[in-house]
Design a protein around this motif. Structure first.
Motif, short mmCIF file in Angstrom:
data_model
loop_
_atom_site.label_atom_id
_atom_site.label_comp_id
_atom_site.label_asym_id
_atom_site.label_seq_id
_atom_site.Cartn_x
_atom_site.Cartn_y
_atom_site.Cartn_z
N PRO A 1 0.54 0.09 -13.61
CA PRO A 1 1.87 -0.52 -13.65
C PRO A 1 2.30 -1.12 -12.31
CG PRO A 1 1.89 1.58 -14.80
CD PRO A 1 0.55 1.48 -14.13
N ILE A 2 1.97 -0.43 -11.22
CA ILE A 2 2.36 -0.92 -9.90
C ILE A 2 1.60 -2.21 -9.56
CG2 ILE A 2 2.28 -0.44 -7.42
CD1 ILE A 2 4.48 1.05 -8.87
N SER A 3 0.31 -2.25 -9.87
CA SER A 3 -0.49 -3.44 -9.61
C SER A 3 0.03 -4.62 -10.42
CB SER A 3 -1.96 -3.17 -9.94
OG SER A 3 -2.76 -4.29 -9.63
N THR A 4 0.37 -4.37 -11.68
CA THR A 4 0.90 -5.43 -12.53
C THR A 4 2.23 -5.93 -11.99
OG1 THR A 4 -0.16 -4.41 -14.45
CG2 THR A 4 1.56 -6.04 -14.88
N ARG A 5 3.08 -4.98 -11.57
CA ARG A 5 4.38 -5.36 -10.98
C ARG A 5 4.19 -6.21 -9.74
NH1 ARG A 5 7.07 -0.98 -7.44
NH2 ARG A 5 5.41 -1.83 -6.11
N ASN A 6 3.31 -5.79 -8.85
CA ASN A 6 3.09 -6.52 -7.61
C ASN A 6 2.57 -7.93 -7.87
OD1 ASN A 6 3.89 -4.21 -6.36
ND2 ASN A 6 1.89 -3.68 -5.51
N ARG A 7 1.66 -8.06 -8.83
CA ARG A 7 1.13 -9.38 -9.16
C ARG A 7 2.24 -10.27 -9.73
NH1 ARG A 7 -4.05 -11.61 -10.00
NH2 ARG A 7 -3.75 -13.80 -10.58
N ALA A 8 3.05 -9.74 -10.62
CA ALA A 8 4.14 -10.52 -11.20
C ALA A 8 5.14 -10.93 -10.13
CB ALA A 8 4.84 -9.71 -12.30
N LEU A 9 5.45 -10.02 -9.21
CA LEU A 9 6.41 -10.32 -8.15
C LEU A 9 5.90 -11.43 -7.24
CD1 LEU A 9 8.71 -8.06 -6.23
CD2 LEU A 9 6.99 -9.22 -4.85
N LEU A 10 4.64 -11.36 -6.84
CA LEU A 10 4.07 -12.37 -5.95
C LEU A 10 3.93 -13.72 -6.66
CD1 LEU A 10 1.34 -10.27 -4.11
CD2 LEU A 10 3.57 -10.98 -3.23
N GLU A 11 3.54 -13.69 -7.93
CA GLU A 11 3.46 -14.94 -8.70
C GLU A 11 4.83 -15.61 -8.78
OE1 GLU A 11 0.91 -16.52 -9.73
OE2 GLU A 11 -0.72 -15.13 -10.23
N LEU A 12 5.87 -14.81 -8.95
CA LEU A 12 7.23 -15.35 -9.04
C LEU A 12 7.72 -15.83 -7.68
CD1 LEU A 12 9.76 -15.89 -10.71
CD2 LEU A 12 10.46 -13.52 -10.28
N ALA A 13 7.44 -15.07 -6.63
CA ALA A 13 7.90 -15.45 -5.29
C ALA A 13 7.32 -16.80 -4.88
CB ALA A 13 7.49 -14.37 -4.28
N SER B 1 5.39 -11.83 -18.24
CA SER B 1 5.35 -11.36 -19.61
C SER B 1 4.60 -10.04 -19.72
CB SER B 1 4.70 -12.42 -20.51
OG SER B 1 4.63 -11.98 -21.84
N LEU B 2 3.44 -9.97 -19.05
CA LEU B 2 2.64 -8.74 -19.07
C LEU B 2 3.40 -7.59 -18.42
CD1 LEU B 2 -0.12 -7.47 -19.74
CD2 LEU B 2 -0.87 -8.14 -17.43
N TYR B 3 4.05 -7.88 -17.30
CA TYR B 3 4.81 -6.84 -16.60
C TYR B 3 5.97 -6.32 -17.45
CZ TYR B 3 8.33 -4.89 -13.47
OH TYR B 3 9.29 -4.08 -12.91
#
Length: 297
Positions: free
Chosen positions: A127-139, A187-189
């Motif tokens: 979950p943390i890895s998915t969150r971090n990826r989503a956050l960086l993609e959005l940033a 979406s995945l996050y």
């Protein structure tokens, strides 16, 4: 002192809708100036232009940078504008004072390859890895500020329309389109990782810690720093570099300056124009490297 400052600080918060940390900075700047004035037998509302000029010289002599002095002078100018407008004073002693020349700081952007390496260190294995990826993609994909990322709620993300509506400086909202990578990872996050982090609790904030609390700005900094370390990136990387890179890469790709201004949420196009200086530097490097009359000269 509170009875003097409180009306101005309340006006700045309620009417101008300035952020709480900006209000705190105003308060600290004005209290410091008032202390300096009191030592010279002057109270803040009665300060003269000479007092302000002398205070600026004092700050410079004690090692304050031009940027810090400009900010403090802005705080003082705003206060006197307020008491002048409210009829407490007939003039503004700061109005004719010139701010120190501020050095032009060009925003630092990194290459597309560096951004990709930074983002790609995270996958969907937790979950943390998915969150971090989503956050960086959005940033990077939307050019959001750290405060916009941490304050973003689920209700402000529209995945079907591929849009996000962040709340920027001065509580101003804007709509920013999302690219395919940001939509997929958000979406995945939201569907898989966020419910696990929330732990059954109802919270509107999009990005959560492993305990289900909203991310802090410092946590975002740590995520970016950790990502750079994992990717083996030697450059100094911080969250705002992703915003700088978002703007620079758009302009380099041919995006209109006014469009980039709207996407970044800049009130003044002059702020966005700084990025054209960065891109000009890049173009100069291309000419020097590849033009037949520049190579080897």
């Amino acid at each position: 002192m509170d009875e003097i400052l409180d009306p101005y600080l309340e006006y700045s918060a309620l009417e101008k809708k300035l952020a709480s940390r900006t209000i705190r900075a105003y308060s600290n700047d004005l209290r410091s100036f008032n202390t300096w004035l009191n030592e010279r037998g002057v109270v803040l509302p009665e300060a003269a232009a000479a007092d302000v000029a002398e205070y600026m010289a004092f700050l410079s002599s004690t090692g304050y940078s031009p940027v810090s002095i400009i900010r403090k002078l802005s705080s003082i100018r705003g206060f006197f504008r307020f008491i002048q407008a409210s009829g407490q004073r007939s003039d503004n002693p700061v109005e004719l004072l010139h701010s120190p020349r501020q050095p032009v700081r060009l925003p630092h952007a990194v290459s597309v390859e560096t951004v990709a390496a930074l983002i790609d260190v995270w996958n969907a294995d937790s979950p943390i890895s998915t969150r971090n990826r989503a956050l960086l993609e959005l940033a990077y994909g939307a050019g959001l500020r750290e405060s916009e990322l941490t304050g973003l709620t689920v209700s402000r993300v529209f995945l079907e329309e591929a849009l996000v509506r962040p709340v920027g400086k001065g509580l101003k909202e804007r709509l920013v389109p999302l690219g395919g990578a940001a939509v997929r990872w958000l979406s995945l996050y939201i569907d898989t990782a966020r419910p696990l982090l929330a732990g059954g609790r109802s919270t509107p904030v999009l990005f959560l810690t492993y305990r289900g609390n909203p991310l802090s700005r410092m946590t975002v900094w740590n995520i970016v720093k950790r990502s750079a370390e994992m990717a083996g990136i030697k450059e100094h990387i911080h969250p705002h570099i992703l915003r700088h890179s978002f703007a620079t890469h758009l302009l380099r790709g041919g995006a209109d300056l006014r469009v980039v201004q709207e996407l970044l949420g800049h009130a003044d196009i002059k702020t966005t124009e700084i990025y054209t200086s960065v891109d000009t530097t890049y173009l100069r490097g291309v000419i020097d490297r590849y033009h037949p009359r520049s190579v080897g000269t």
